[in-house]
Design an enzyme around this catalytic site. Structure first.
Site, mmCIF file in Angstrom:
data_model
loop_
_atom_site.group_PDB
_atom_site.id
_atom_site.type_symbol
_atom_site.label_atom_id
_atom_site.label_comp_id
_atom_site.label_asym_id
_atom_site.label_seq_id
_atom_site.Cartn_x
_atom_site.Cartn_y
_atom_site.Cartn_z
ATOM 1 N N ASP A 15 0.882 -1.159 0.000
ATOM 2 C CA ASP A 15 0.000 0.000 0.000
ATOM 3 C C ASP A 15 0.927 1.218 0.000
ATOM 4 O O ASP A 15 1.511 1.556 1.022
ATOM 5 C CB ASP A 15 -0.884 -0.031 1.261
ATOM 6 C CG ASP A 15 -1.681 1.267 1.454
ATOM 7 O OD1 ASP A 15 -1.642 2.151 0.571
ATOM 8 O OD2 ASP A 15 -2.354 1.385 2.504
ATOM 9 N N LYS A 77 3.162 11.424 -3.556
ATOM 10 C CA LYS A 77 2.164 10.747 -4.379
ATOM 11 C C LYS A 77 1.200 11.731 -5.037
ATOM 12 O O LYS A 77 0.675 11.463 -6.108
ATOM 13 C CB LYS A 77 1.395 9.770 -3.481
ATOM 14 C CG LYS A 77 0.396 8.889 -4.186
ATOM 15 C CD LYS A 77 -0.103 7.856 -3.201
ATOM 16 C CE LYS A 77 -1.339 7.124 -3.676
ATOM 17 N NZ LYS A 77 -1.810 6.200 -2.633
ATOM 18 N N GLU A 176 -7.022 0.782 -4.603
ATOM 19 C CA GLU A 176 -7.013 0.630 -3.146
ATOM 20 C C GLU A 176 -8.350 0.100 -2.599
ATOM 21 O O GLU A 176 -8.356 -0.836 -1.804
ATOM 22 C CB GLU A 176 -6.638 1.957 -2.477
ATOM 23 C CG GLU A 176 -5.156 2.263 -2.647
ATOM 24 C CD GLU A 176 -4.797 3.722 -2.451
ATOM 25 O OE1 GLU A 176 -5.657 4.500 -2.009
ATOM 26 O OE2 GLU A 176 -3.654 4.084 -2.758
ATOM 27 N N ASP A 199 -12.701 5.396 1.421
ATOM 28 C CA ASP A 199 -11.296 5.487 1.820
ATOM 29 C C ASP A 199 -10.860 6.945 1.877
ATOM 30 O O ASP A 199 -10.680 7.594 0.858
ATOM 31 C CB ASP A 199 -10.429 4.697 0.823
ATOM 32 C CG ASP A 199 -8.940 4.702 1.200
ATOM 33 O OD1 ASP A 199 -8.551 5.443 2.122
ATOM 34 O OD2 ASP A 199 -8.173 3.960 0.567
#
Ligand code: ADP
Ligand code: MG
Length: 629
Positions: A15, A77, A176, A199
């Site tokens: 992850d 990211k 994800e 999420d």
């Protein structure tokens, strides 16, 4: 408990988070998050650069971001696979400057070097790979890596590039939320159900709606089908920290003004206040109010922050997550949702749970550790790809429509969003002038109608077409999006049967030349690191040797002849010069010359040591002699 050893060439699950990253592996008994070298499981996605090289990754880099605000890359990211022009809108937590890197890609400027987000992510991946190797006791070269569902193909490619830089083959890129559903689905549920995965992490928000159809007695595995996804790659807990930090800063500025001062916060104070805002936010997930006191360049800010105040600041951001949920629900044609699984650190905020409860009309499901779910699911997918688990099948979707540029700046959609992957589309092209032997095609991703409003993915050129009058060639182009969400293009001219050469130039990804160059730079860094290590060792050992030599000299000085003493002093001074030079800059020192100089000193000192030993033996004997009656 010892796990049975993993097979050779295992596939780990990673992850790669905006804020925190984790690595997991699926053992026979089930998936488990692997411990890092320091025993923790969450690796902060932070990298500190000094003098052109990465010197710290994870907790050290994150913990000392206040000391090195301009040299620490955080939330890389968010800039992954984006251009410099787009970067202003997506700036994350980092205080370091964002500049234009190769081909206008967004890059960070930190520790005297320019770092692409892919390179910073590669450092994080390298650390996870090391941890996995230590924990599993075997070489690791393959991984399933997760990305937000809303990542476009360019961002997925950038993630894959980061893995390649870290020496990891990303055998599958998984969304994800899909990974989370996979972790959640384990445990043999009996009836089909529809679940939403909400999420909310540090930098991105994702919502996915999935159908989970349990396998049957005939041996068919559980089926995970993504029905719809939506989200926002520029929305996360970081933004709540920013909102609170700005509020605290405004209060401090007012306080300073009242005291007749002005407050111009340094980058260090900016980082400190962000960290402070984050810990206050986390505390307010359980406490109703928090007393804070912080020193900002000499201005003290002391006040009480209540949960209600934080919620007032966070409410517009949480509302944006709920709006995205609305889009996903619409895209899934209002299918009834049985469960809402909560993933990501920010779902620990009571306000978030309340908003989700209200929107979906069900109690949010919080039984799984929101930090670990995604990595665990990635590990399960790794086991499937290793061929060890056949009880799950994953059908993912393409998050944004794929299209090509048409004359006049329009976009013709080829593959619509939320189509299951792998998927393909075919399109016919022709030429517009006589004897044209090449055709340029521009591939875009997005929902809007005009090129200017979509994201450019790649441009490619069909070459080597046979010369024919305009409009006669029939060029059939196949666009294939594979299970990883990677786009492949294949073209053939029907009349001649001639296969066109396709050259794809990614807009935001890296070309293979660039990857190779960065790989070489990595080797170059390894060399620099080795050099520094060697010089540091030489310094330590020669300083110790010199100390012994000086001690011996003080004891036997009277017994030494002049020329030998002179030679030894010269050797000592030379070594001392090297040590001094290394302390100023290890990079400027010739390690071989340093080593030779140390060896010369050591050789010369042998006679001295013999003398010193003989002398001490003599003195012992004398001492014994005197004590003998
Ligand atoms: P990512 O997936 O982006 O790496 P995570 O899922 O690790 O992010 O979540 C990190 C975010 O969660 C950070 O913004 C952090 O401040 C926030 N967070 C962690 N714990 C809590 C908490 N108890 N209350 C509120 N926010 C939290
Ligand atoms: Mg996450």
């Amino acid at each position: 408990m010892r796990e049975p050893s993993p097979p050779a060439d295992p596939i780990i699950g990673i992850d790669l988070g905006t804020t925190n990253s984790l690595v997991a592996y699926c053992f026979e008994a089930g998936p488990r998050v692997l411990a890092l070298t320091d025993g923790t499981r969450l690796l902060p996605s932070a990298v500190r650069y000094e003098r052109g090289v990465a010197v710290a990754v994870g907790a050290d880099a994150r913990g000392r971001a206040v000391e090195y605000p301009l040299d620490t890359v955080l939330s890389s990211k968010r800039l992954m696979g984006r251009s410099f022009a787009e970067s202003a809108a997506v700036l994350g937590e980092s205080q370091c400057r964002v500049v234009a890197g190769i081909r206008g890609l967004a890059a960070f400027e930190a520790g005297g070097t320019t770092v692409l987000p892919q390179e910073a992510a590669a450092e994080v991946l390298r650390a996870l790979k090391r941890a996995a190797q230590e924990s599993l006791g075997t070489e690791v070269g393959r991984a399933v890596i997760t990305v937000p569902a809303y990542f476009d193909l360019g961002q997925r490619e950038a993630t894959r590039d980061a893995a390649r830089l870290a020496g990891i083959e990303a055998v599958r890129i998984v969304n994800e939320p899909t990974a989370a559903a996979l972790a959640y689905g384990i445990g043999g549920r009996r009836s089909a159900q529809t679940i939403a995965v909400y999420d909310f992490g540090g930098g991105t928000f994702d919502i996915s709606i999935l159908k989970v159809i349990p396998g049957d007695a005939s041996g068919a595995g559980d089926l995970f089908e993504v029905v719809a996804t939506a989200g926002d790659t520029r929305l996360g807990g970081d933004d709540i920290d920013s909102a609170l930090a700005s509020e605290l800063l405004r209060t401090a500025e007012t306080a300073a003004r009242t005291a007749g001062r002005s407050l111009i916060p340094s980058p260090r104070s900016m980082q400190a206040i962000r960290d402070f805002a984050e810990s206050t936010k986390i505390a307010l997930s359980t406490a109703e109010s928090v007393n804070i006191e912080i020193d900002l360049d000499g201005v003290t800010l002391a006040q009480t922050v209540t949960r209600a105040e934080l919620e007032r600041l966070a409410a517009p951001l949480v509302a944006r997550t709920i709006a995205a949920c609305g889009r996903a629900i619409r895209d899934s044609q209002g299918i009834a949702i049985d469960r809402v699984v909560m993933v990501g650190g920010s779902t620990r905020m009571p306000l978030v749970c309340a908003a989700v409860r209200e929107k979906f009309g069900v109690e949010p499901y919080t039984a799984l550790d929101p930090d670990c779910v995604v990595a665990l699911g990635a590990a399960v997918q790794g086991a499937v790809l290793e061929g060890r688990r056949r009880d799950v099948l994953l059908l993912d979707v393409i998050p944004l429509s794929l299209g090509i540029e048409t004359i006049g700046g329009g976009v013709a959609k080829l593959i619509h969003r939320n189509s299951s992957i792998p998927t393909s589309a075919r399109e016919m092209f022709s030429t517009s002038v006589d004897n044209q032997t090449s055709v340029k095609v521009h591939v875009l991703q997005g929902e809007r109608e005009m090129v200017a409003d979509c994201r450019s993915l790649a441009r490619f050129e069909l070459r080597g077409l046979p010369a024919m009058p305009a409009g006669i060639p029939q060029i059939e182009v196949d666009f294939l999006v594979d299970a990883n969400g990677v786009l492949c293009v294949d073209a053939i001219e029907r009349r001649s049967g001639c296969r066109a050469g396709v050259q794809v130039v990614p807009t935001y990804g890296l070309t293979s030349d660039e990857i190779e160059r960065m790989d070489r730079a990595g080797v170059e860094h390894a060399r620099v690191d080795m050099h520094r290590h060697r010089v540091a060792d030489l310094c330590v050992h020669s300083s110790l040797d010199a100390k012994w030599i000086r001690e011996a000299l003080s004891r036997v000085a009277a017994d030494l002849d002049g020329p030998y003493r002179e030679e030894l002093d010269t050797a000592l001074a030379e070594v001392q010069r090297f040590v001094g030079a290394a302390q100023a800059s290890a990079d400027a020192v010739d390690a071989d010359a340093f080593q030779r100089s140390k060896e010369r000193m050591d050789r010369l000192s042998m006679r001295l040591h013999e003398l010193a030993i003989t002398k001490s033996l003599k003195s012992i004997a004398t001492a014994k002699g005197t004590s003998t009656p």
